[in-house]
Design a protein around this motif. Structure first.
Motif, PDB file in Angstrom:
ATOM      1  N   THR A  74      -3.396  -9.420   7.925  1.00 30.72           N
ATOM      2  CA  THR A  74      -3.071  -7.994   8.291  1.00 30.72           C
ATOM      3  C   THR A  74      -4.495  -8.157   9.786  1.00 30.72           C
ATOM      4  O   THR A  74      -4.913  -8.214   8.756  1.00 30.72           O
ATOM      5  N   LEU A  75      -4.492  -7.725  10.571  1.00 33.47           N
ATOM      6  CA  LEU A  75      -6.006  -7.308  11.612  1.00 33.47           C
ATOM      7  C   LEU A  75      -5.070  -6.233  11.900  1.00 33.47           C
ATOM      8  O   LEU A  75      -4.703  -5.829  12.617  1.00 33.47           O
ATOM      9  N   LEU A  76      -6.807  -5.450  11.545  1.00 29.48           N
ATOM     10  CA  LEU A  76      -6.670  -3.936  12.361  1.00 29.48           C
ATOM     11  C   LEU A  76      -8.203  -4.083  12.938  1.00 29.48           C
ATOM     12  O   LEU A  76      -9.383  -4.413  12.863  1.00 29.48           O
ATOM     13  N   LEU A  77      -7.836  -3.853  14.894  1.00 31.36           N
ATOM     14  CA  LEU A  77      -8.606  -3.295  15.467  1.00 31.36           C
ATOM     15  C   LEU A  77      -8.564  -2.054  15.821  1.00 31.36           C
ATOM     16  O   LEU A  77      -7.765  -1.180  16.152  1.00 31.36           O
ATOM     17  N   HIS A 102       1.501   0.624   3.360  1.00 28.44           N
ATOM     18  CA  HIS A 102       1.872  -0.776   2.731  1.00 28.44           C
ATOM     19  C   HIS A 102       1.173  -1.481   2.427  1.00 28.44           C
ATOM     20  O   HIS A 102      -0.153  -2.283   3.205  1.00 28.44           O
ATOM     21  N   GLY A 103       0.404  -1.689   1.198  1.00 32.32           N
ATOM     22  CA  GLY A 103      -0.325  -2.958   0.659  1.00 32.32           C
ATOM     23  C   GLY A 103      -0.797  -2.844  -0.924  1.00 32.32           C
ATOM     24  O   GLY A 103       0.024  -2.456  -1.003  1.00 32.32           O
ATOM     25  N   THR A 104      -2.230  -3.785  -0.912  1.00 28.29           N
ATOM     26  CA  THR A 104      -2.386  -4.110  -2.308  1.00 28.29           C
ATOM     27  C   THR A 104      -2.396  -2.546  -3.389  1.00 28.29           C
ATOM     28  O   THR A 104      -2.135  -2.511  -4.344  1.00 28.29           O
ATOM     29  N   PRO A 131      -7.721  -8.799 -10.443  1.00 25.56           N
ATOM     30  CA  PRO A 131      -6.412  -9.073 -11.420  1.00 25.56           C
ATOM     31  C   PRO A 131      -5.852  -8.251 -12.123  1.00 25.56           C
ATOM     32  O   PRO A 131      -4.172  -8.860 -12.162  1.00 25.56           O
ATOM     33  N   ASP A 132      -5.701  -6.818 -11.452  1.00 27.22           N
ATOM     34  CA  ASP A 132      -4.686  -5.710 -12.315  1.00 27.22           C
ATOM     35  C   ASP A 132      -4.417  -5.224 -10.864  1.00 27.22           C
ATOM     36  O   ASP A 132      -3.440  -3.850 -11.423  1.00 27.22           O
ATOM     37  N   GLN A 133      -4.238  -5.174  -9.979  1.00 30.51           N
ATOM     38  CA  GLN A 133      -4.276  -4.522  -8.749  1.00 30.51           C
ATOM     39  C   GLN A 133      -3.024  -4.124  -8.742  1.00 30.51           C
ATOM     40  O   GLN A 133      -2.574  -5.628  -8.718  1.00 30.51           O
ATOM     41  N   LYS A 134      -2.083  -2.911  -8.887  1.00 31.04           N
ATOM     42  CA  LYS A 134      -1.156  -2.941  -7.821  1.00 31.04           C
ATOM     43  C   LYS A 134      -1.068  -3.015  -6.831  1.00 31.04           C
ATOM     44  O   LYS A 134      -1.900  -2.771  -5.783  1.00 31.04           O
ATOM     45  N   SER A 135       0.276  -3.276  -6.024  1.00 28.68           N
ATOM     46  CA  SER A 135       0.925  -3.088  -4.830  1.00 28.68           C
ATOM     47  C   SER A 135       1.712  -2.214  -4.797  1.00 28.68           C
ATOM     48  O   SER A 135       2.135  -0.701  -5.747  1.00 28.68           O
TER      49      SER A 135
END
Length: 181
Positions: free
Chosen positions: A157-160, A118-120, A14-18
């Motif tokens: 996003t898919l990481l492989l 780039h992400g949450t 709930p309080d996550q910053k991007s």
């Protein structure tokens, strides 16, 4: 893009910053290391997974050399390749597709993931890479963020993993798909 099923892999944040310092509009971050995402993800993302899976054959993962850019033409805008350097571990963007450049409004080729993720959150991004590199897992990551128009944007996003020797992950290939909903 198909609607994501929040019951599959929903971790409340709930309080996550991007990475842009904005609050997550949906309050949810989704990560999966199972193949269940294939039933709800975008067709292009599923197609990219199937291509990677075909190229690995009976090995745990393919090498970068197994992937042919000509075969990957439809996915190239969403492709990112990250070099995995050890002692100490550093993750460096080797190739960044035009979709990622547009999302970030910058080309981060040559920068480390820590410098230009780039992400949450940095922690979530690094955990995604850890799962791929150390546990040889497929990681599917999804979130909803507001776009400039105020509409929600689904981001998948898919990481492989990729490996030159078939054992140690030396590159991570990432595919990003974004759509307005």
């Amino acid at each position: 893009m198909q609607q994501l099923d929040p019951t599959i892999f929903d971790i409340a944040r709930p309080d996550q910053k991007s990475s842009l310092g904005e609050e997550s509009a949906s309050g949810h971050y989704r990560r999966s290391t199972s193949l269940g995402f294939l039933t709800t993800c975008s067709p292009l993302l599923a197609g990219f997974y199937n291509y990677w899976n075909e190229k690995r054959g009976n090995r745990p993962m393919p090498s970068r050399a197994d992937l042919d850019p000509i075969d990957m033409k439809r996915w190239l805008p969403g492709i990112i390749i990250v070099d995995v350097l050890e002692n100490p571990r550093r993750l460096v963007y080797r190739l960044v597709g035009s979709r990622s450049v547009a999302l970030r409004q910058a080309d981060v080729t040559g920068k480390t993931v820590v410098e230009a993720y780039h992400g949450t959150s940095l922690g979530d991004v690094l955990e995604n890479y850890r799962l791929v590199i150390d546990e040889h897992r497929v990681v599917y990551d999804a979130e909803q963020k507001p776009s400039g128009s105020g509409l929600l944007k689904d981001s998948e996003t898919l990481l492989l993993p990729l490996s030159s020797d078939g054992t140690k992950v030396d590159k991570v290939i990432v595919y990003i798909e974004v759509a307005n909903t």
